[in-house]
Write an enzyme that holds these catalytic residues in place. Structure first.
Site, PDB file in Angstrom:
ATOM      1  CD  GLU A   1      -2.883  -1.148   2.325  1.00  0.00           C
ATOM      2  OE1 GLU A   1      -4.102  -1.189   2.175  1.00  0.00           O
ATOM      3  OE2 GLU A   1      -2.344  -1.205   3.435  1.00  0.00           O
TER       4      GLU A   1
ATOM      5  CB  CYS B   1       6.166  -5.826   8.459  1.00  0.00           C
ATOM      6  SG  CYS B   1       7.636  -5.295   9.351  1.00  0.00           S
TER       7      CYS B   1
ATOM      8  CB  CYS C   1       5.357  -3.205  15.864  1.00  0.00           C
ATOM      9  SG  CYS C   1       7.082  -2.997  15.379  1.00  0.00           S
TER      10      CYS C   1
ATOM     11  N   GLY D   1       6.139  -2.628   5.938  1.00  0.00           N
ATOM     12  CA  GLY D   1       7.494  -3.200   5.952  1.00  0.00           C
ATOM     13  C   GLY D   1       8.515  -2.374   6.696  1.00  0.00           C
ATOM     14  CD  GLU D   2      12.943  -1.536   9.684  1.00  0.00           C
ATOM     15  OE1 GLU D   2      12.326  -1.071  10.642  1.00  0.00           O
ATOM     16  OE2 GLU D   2      13.797  -0.884   9.042  1.00  0.00           O
TER      17      GLU D   2
ATOM     18  CB  SER E   1      10.447   5.566   8.951  1.00  0.00           C
ATOM     19  OG  SER E   1      10.076   5.266  10.273  1.00  0.00           O
TER      20      SER E   1
ATOM     21  CB  SER F   1       9.731   3.763  15.132  1.00  0.00           C
ATOM     22  OG  SER F   1       9.182   4.144  13.912  1.00  0.00           O
TER      23      SER F   1
ATOM     24  CB  CYS G   1       1.153   5.897  11.559  1.00  0.00           C
ATOM     25  SG  CYS G   1       2.207   7.030  10.702  1.00  0.00           S
TER      26      CYS G   1
END
Ligand code: SF4
Length: 338
Positions: free
Chosen positions: A92, A112, A116, A159-160, A191, A214, A331
């Site tokens: 997305e 991801c 988290c 994703g990271e 990020s 983050s 977010c």
């Protein structure tokens, strides 16, 4: 299956041309066709010699990308684009209109692996890494949706980015290439939740992108409950890497701090954050919590008080306006659903 030529940076394409016994200089013209003109086949590249087109066509493909499904926020005009790349991998992107300029938020992975606990993407798990061409295809689609062009770009979608760093780095080089879109690296922000080795690599690189980290919670114990990666890269190690990054790059860093009502937004939490980042040239973006279910965090009194404490301590702080929560585009809400 042939690889997509748009997965190559210009220097990689030059190397390939050279290996094929062709002039490296054709790479620039091929890039112009691919990115300025949106070529969908090698046949489009009329000014590229026939033998170069034939040689590239024998090695590479130009796959058509799926059209994105679009949703538009009735509250603020935020647009969410959902792509289903090869194999159904969801990704997305979000187009965020601002008062002066429009920003785009891109995904680096389909899903991801970080898990988290507050994040809808984390709940999906990792489907797969996105290829450079799939990242730049998101940019192209966002550009078409942005009236007046794009002013900035953030890698904060699904994703990271630092766990798919080689592909994200290639996408950054392609996006900023002077023979392509020529989008300045200085207007791109990546990020991370804190992948220490890549922060260190970035400190030593000559990329001009900005870094955002983050924090989520300034106390290691609370952060462990929210960010599983804390077990591998503790916050103390992340902040030490950020200090080295700022020193070596002489650059400012952005910290993202998600405000969870009653969990990490007390005056004591603010003090802990102030102590953690003391002496770092930074700006703190405070993000009211957006639950994956779409219950947006308001700009509460507690959030305002938290911000005031940071400002009083001399920390540049921005309390972010929530955008796109009605279409699950804020977010922490990206989960490949429309
Ligand atoms: S917050 Fe970022 S790193 Fe964590 S699960 Fe969500 S997408 Fe992955």
């Amino acid at each position: 299956m042939k690889p997509d030529i748009r997965d190559l940076t210009r220097s990689e394409l030059e190397e390939k041309l050279s290996a094929l016994g062709l002039k490296r200089t054709h790479a620039g013209r091929v890039f112009e066709y691919l990115y300025r003109q949106g070529a969908v086949s090698f046949g489009w590249m009329a000014a590229v010699p026939e033998k170069v087109r034939a040689a590239l066509g024998a090695e590479y493909a130009l796959f058509p990308f799926p059209a994105a499904e679009k949703r538009v926020s009735l509250i603020d005009g935020t647009k969410k684009l959902l792509f289903r790349f090869c194999g159904g991998a969801p990704a997305e992107s979000v187009v965020l209109p601002g008062k002066y300029r429009t920003a785009a938020c891109l995904s680096s992975q389909a899903g991801c692996a970080c898990g988290c606990t507050f994040c809808a993407t984390g709940a999906l798990g990792l489907k797969r890494d996105l290829k450079p061409s799939e990242i730049t295809a998101q940019f192209a689609a966002c550009l078409r949706q942005a009236r007046g062009g794009l002013g900035s770009l953030v890698f904060m979608g699904m994703g990271e980015p630092f766990l798919n760093w080689e592909n994200v780095k290639k996408a950054i080089l392609i996006l900023s290439d002077g023979r392509g879109w020529n989008f300045p690296q200085s207007r791109m922000t990546v990020s991370t939740v804190g992948i220490v080795p890549v922060i260190e690599e970035l400190a030593a690189s000559d990329l001009k992108i900005k870094l955002a980290v983050s924090v989520v919670a300034a106390g290691e114990a609370l952060r462990s409950k929210l960010v599983p990666l804390q077990a591998r890269y503790p916050l103390s190690a992340v902040i030490a890497a950020v200090r080295r990054y700022c020193r070596e790059r002489r650059a400012l860093v952005f910290f993202e701090y998600i405000l969870f009502d009653g969990l990490n937004d007390s005056p004591a939490d603010a003090e802990e954050l102030i102590e953690l980042i003391e002496g770092i040239d930074c700006r703190v973006n405070l993000i009211p919590c957006n639950s994956p279910a779409g219950r947006g965090g308001a700009r509460s009194q507690r959030a305002g008080a938290f911000q005031q404490l940071l400002i009083a301590a001399g920390v540049r702080t921005y309390l972010r306006l929530e955008k796109g929560s009605d279409i699950l585009a804020a977010c922490g809400q990206l989960a490949g659903k429309q």
